[in-house]
Scaffold this motif. Structure first.
Motif, mmCIF file in Angstrom:
data_model
loop_
_atom_site.group_PDB
_atom_site.id
_atom_site.type_symbol
_atom_site.label_atom_id
_atom_site.label_comp_id
_atom_site.label_asym_id
_atom_site.label_seq_id
_atom_site.Cartn_x
_atom_site.Cartn_y
_atom_site.Cartn_z
ATOM 1 N N SER A 1 0.867 -1.180 0.000
ATOM 2 C CA SER A 1 0.000 0.000 0.000
ATOM 3 C C SER A 1 0.901 1.227 0.000
ATOM 4 C CB SER A 1 -0.885 0.035 1.245
ATOM 5 O OG SER A 1 -1.795 -1.038 1.272
ATOM 6 N N ILE A 2 0.605 2.177 -0.874
ATOM 7 C CA ILE A 2 1.380 3.425 -0.934
ATOM 8 C C ILE A 2 0.420 4.597 -0.793
ATOM 9 C CG2 ILE A 2 2.930 4.873 -2.291
ATOM 10 C CD1 ILE A 2 3.895 2.339 -3.700
ATOM 11 N N LEU A 3 0.588 5.346 0.289
ATOM 12 C CA LEU A 3 -0.242 6.523 0.533
ATOM 13 C C LEU A 3 0.621 7.756 0.351
ATOM 14 C CD1 LEU A 3 -1.113 4.263 3.045
ATOM 15 C CD2 LEU A 3 -3.065 5.785 2.846
ATOM 16 N N PHE B 1 6.171 -0.600 8.033
ATOM 17 C CA PHE B 1 5.902 0.779 7.628
ATOM 18 C C PHE B 1 7.199 1.522 7.304
ATOM 19 C CE2 PHE B 1 1.502 0.553 8.826
ATOM 20 C CZ PHE B 1 1.470 -0.355 9.861
ATOM 21 N N THR B 2 7.195 2.195 6.147
ATOM 22 C CA THR B 2 8.326 3.023 5.745
ATOM 23 C C THR B 2 7.786 4.354 5.248
ATOM 24 O OG1 THR B 2 9.601 1.076 5.076
ATOM 25 C CG2 THR B 2 10.358 3.221 4.270
ATOM 26 N N SER C 1 5.546 9.919 1.360
ATOM 27 C CA SER C 1 4.698 8.758 1.128
ATOM 28 C C SER C 1 4.894 7.748 2.252
ATOM 29 C CB SER C 1 5.005 8.122 -0.231
ATOM 30 O OG SER C 1 6.349 7.692 -0.293
ATOM 31 N N LEU C 2 3.861 6.976 2.478
ATOM 32 C CA LEU C 2 3.885 5.896 3.466
ATOM 33 C C LEU C 2 3.702 4.589 2.713
ATOM 34 C CD1 LEU C 2 3.771 4.861 6.434
ATOM 35 C CD2 LEU C 2 1.279 5.109 6.277
ATOM 36 N N HIS C 3 4.649 3.680 2.904
ATOM 37 C CA HIS C 3 4.570 2.365 2.296
ATOM 38 C C HIS C 3 4.265 1.334 3.383
ATOM 39 C CE1 HIS C 3 7.017 3.318 -1.581
ATOM 40 N NE2 HIS C 3 6.378 4.385 -1.147
ATOM 41 N N ILE C 4 3.292 0.494 3.115
ATOM 42 C CA ILE C 4 2.946 -0.586 4.039
ATOM 43 C C ILE C 4 3.102 -1.893 3.267
ATOM 44 C CG2 ILE C 4 1.204 -1.538 5.584
ATOM 45 C CD1 ILE C 4 -0.235 1.182 5.488
#
Lengths: 112, 114
Positions: free
Chosen positions: A19-21, A62-63, A74-77
């Motif tokens: 997931s990329i937010l 989480f990164t 951006s937040l990568h899950i």
């Protein structure tokens, strides 16, 4: 004027995938950025943060990535799990200030 | 409990009434914040305390909104002569000090003005 923007109101991702937010900001004085996760009828829960002196911070699945020149984070899950389904807020704090400025949120749905 | 506690969780009031919302921060946290969250939006800053001193109240929408933290712990947000546009979730957050520490939020008070 919206200083922190999350342009995607919603995102749907299959379980196990990434997931990329995304989040954009306009104020170059922001020096500390945070991601919060919110379930219905609960308050925002802190996930991960990054200082402007870094471009990446990692905590388990989480990164967070920060691109200062583009004023974008951006937040990568990865991997995404059903429990990750929630609304995610990006927030920023200006240097020398204490208050947080939030984006409008992105609703993430993880499909089994 | 170890988290930020807010009460009541839900409050219904008639237009024109006064309301008071309470926040118990995490023990030992120096900084305390109030935010207002409208439906479908992110939280918006109202005011900030460092111990008992209110250092920033730039987000309070009108003089009908008043916040206090007299002993540097529990805080109360008071809204006088409530109006329908005051309907929102009011969130309280606390953090340990002025460094790069995240704010920890309570579950909020949902205020409905009829």
């Amino acid at each position: 004027d919206q200083q922190v923007k999350q342009n995607s109101p919603s995102l749907s991702v299959q379980e196990g995938r990434i997931s990329i937010l995304n989040c954009d900001y306009t104020n170059s004085m922001f020096d500390y950025f945070l991601w919060y996760k919110k379930y219905p009828a609960e308050g925002p829960t802190f996930l991960i943060s990054i200082s402007s002196i870094k471009d990446k911070n990692e905590d388990g699945r989480f990164t967070v990535f920060l691109n200062k020149s583009a004023k974008h984070l951006s937040l990568h899950i990865v991997p995404s799990q059903p429990g990750d389904s929630a609304v995610y807020f990006c927030a920023a704090r200006r240097k020398g200030a204490q208050k947080l400025v939030f984006g409008q949120g992105t609703r993430l749905t993880i499909n089994p | 409990g170890a988290g930020v506690s807010q009460s009541p969780r839900y409050k219904v009031a008639k237009r024109g009434q006064d309301v008071a919302l309470r926040c118990d921060p995490i023990s030992g946290h120096v900084s305390l914040f109030w935010y207002q969250q409208a439906l479908g939006q992110g939280p918006e800053f109202l005011t900030y305390f460092q111990n008992e001193a209110q250092l920033d109240k730039s987000g309070l929408p009108s003089d009908r909104f008043f916040a206090e933290r007299p002993e540097g712990s529990v805080s109360t947000l008071k809204i006088q002569r409530t109006q329908q546009e005051d309907s929102a979730v009011y969130l309280c957050a606390s953090s340990p000090d002025r460094g790069n520490q995240p704010q920890h939020f309570g579950d909020g008070t949902r205020l409905s003005i009829l």
